[in-house]
Scaffold this active site. Structure first.
Site, PDB file in Angstrom:
ATOM      1  N   THR A 167      -8.114   1.459   3.405  1.00  0.00           N
ATOM      2  CA  THR A 167      -6.839   1.354   2.691  1.00  0.00           C
ATOM      3  C   THR A 167      -5.843   2.344   3.296  1.00  0.00           C
ATOM      4  O   THR A 167      -6.248   3.333   3.904  1.00  0.00           O
ATOM      5  CB  THR A 167      -7.139   1.727   1.218  1.00  0.00           C
ATOM      6  OG1 THR A 167      -7.928   0.691   0.672  1.00  0.00           O
ATOM      7  CG2 THR A 167      -5.903   1.935   0.379  1.00  0.00           C
ATOM      8  N   GLY A 197      -8.477  -3.795  -7.368  1.00  0.00           N
ATOM      9  CA  GLY A 197      -9.047  -2.455  -7.505  1.00  0.00           C
ATOM     10  C   GLY A 197      -8.025  -1.470  -8.044  1.00  0.00           C
ATOM     11  O   GLY A 197      -7.065  -1.828  -8.735  1.00  0.00           O
TER      12      GLY A 197
HETATM   13  N1  ASP Z   1      -9.553   1.561  -3.205  1.00  0.00           N
HETATM   14  C1  ASP Z   1      -9.562   0.293  -2.528  1.00  0.00           C
HETATM   15  C2  ASP Z   1     -10.027  -0.770  -3.486  1.00  0.00           C
HETATM   16  O1  ASP Z   1     -10.970  -0.529  -4.218  1.00  0.00           O
HETATM   17  C3  ASP Z   1     -10.426   0.264  -1.307  1.00  0.00           C
HETATM   18  C4  ASP Z   1     -10.334   1.464  -0.396  1.00  0.00           C
HETATM   19  O2  ASP Z   1      -9.604   2.399  -0.655  1.00  0.00           O
HETATM   20  O3  ASP Z   1     -11.009   1.470   0.646  1.00  0.00           O
HETATM   21  O4  ASP Z   1      -9.501  -1.852  -3.451  1.00  0.00           O
END
Ligand code: ASP
Length: 297
Positions: A167, A197
């Site tokens: 992300t 998420g």
């Molecule tokens: N936090 C993000 C999600 O759960 C994924 C990530 O940060 O890698 O969608």
């Protein structure tokens, strides 16, 4: 005051082959944001510019080149928040927008809402003159291959390695002391269609308040949401903790309380930076007080 910007490209296990590309991607995004700040621009513009650069870079899990969901489609989430007003704009589960952070900005500035999802968000994009792309325009060959591998062997991190990605996010304070923060993601690999998420949720994936600081989160969203991680970290700043301590404590809470891993970047109202993670690596970059580039991994 001296403007400050920190960007991240996710907390994950960065394979050796992707290290240089992650560093370069973070460096370019930092430059894009600093071009805005150094010309006297706003923190909000700088965060948007930095995140657009990260979304356009297929090494990260945001915009073009994001992870595919169980159905083999990219579904994107993004948020932008302004610390002066506490106004936020966010979108989730969009499949036809190359730069969801630009759409989040429109939600923030041109709608009475905070979060728009799926077709409604895309309809709003059209109304706002943001060009829609084909869902396949967001898919890279390497993510398609990783998805096919997962479909054959069943989803696992091992099946994804070395095509895992992170992300992205950015936090800035400008010369007028205004704080902004943003986060953008394709979410977790092979997520259930419609799964959203932490990233586009106020207080979870991002928070900004000129009276305390700004934060952007990354990591296992189902855990981050439960501890409302970005707001939790900002409240630690408000209680007087230094940014690095607030970041470390938030990541420890994520692990102790919900057994999840992740990362967090922070800037407080004095422009001090914090960055912490419990994964093997986190990609991030900023300029220190002397103007020197600090870059990880
Ligand atoms: N936090 C993000 C999600 O759960 C994924 C990530 O940060 O890698 O969608």
């Amino acid at each position: 005051m001296r403007p400050v910007l920190i960007v991240h490209g996710g907390a994950w296990e960065i394979p050796a082959a992707a290290v240089l590309a992650c560093r370069e991607g973070c460096r370019r995004a930092l430059e894009a944001g600093h071009r805005v700040l150094d010309a006297g621009g706003s923190a909000l513009d700088a965060v948007e510019a930095a995140i657009v650069a990260l979304e356009d870079d297929p090494v990260f899990d945001a915009g073009y080149g994001s992870h595919l969901n169980l159905r083999g489609r990219v579904q994107l989430d993004a948020i932008l928040m302004e610390g002066a007003t506490l106004n936020a704009g966010a979108v989730a589960a969009v499949e036809r927008v190359r730069n969801p952070i630009r759409l989040a900005r429109r939600v923030l500035e041109s709608s009475p809402h905070v979060l728009l999802v799926a077709e409604g968000a895309e309809e709003f994009a059209r109304e706002q003159g943001i060009a829609l792309c084909e869902p396949d325009d967001l898919v890279t060959q390497s993510q398609r291959k990783a998805w096919l591998r997962c479909r054959e062997v069943g989803h696992s991190s091992a099946a994804h390695f070395p095509s895992q990605q992170g992300t992205v996010g950015a936090v800035a304070i400008d010369s007028a002391g205004r704080i902004a923060a943003g986060t953008s993601t394709g979410g977790t690999c092979c997520k259930y269609p419609g799964r959203v998420g932490d990233s586009p949720l106020v207080g979870c994936g991002c928070y900004a308040d000129d009276e305390a600081g700004g934060a952007s989160s990354t990591g296992w969203g189902e855990g981050i949401m439960k501890i409302v991680m970005a707001k939790t970290a900002i409240e630690m700043l408000r209680a007087g903790h230094a940014p690095q301590e607030a970041a470390d404590r938030s990541i420890r809470l994520l692990s102790d309380r919900v057994h999840a891993t992740g990362g967090l970047i922070l800037v407080d109202r004095q422009g001090r930076i914090g960055a912490s993670f419990s994964t093997p690596n986190m990609a991030f970059a900023y300029r220190d007080a002397a103007g020197a580039l600090v870059i990880s991994p």
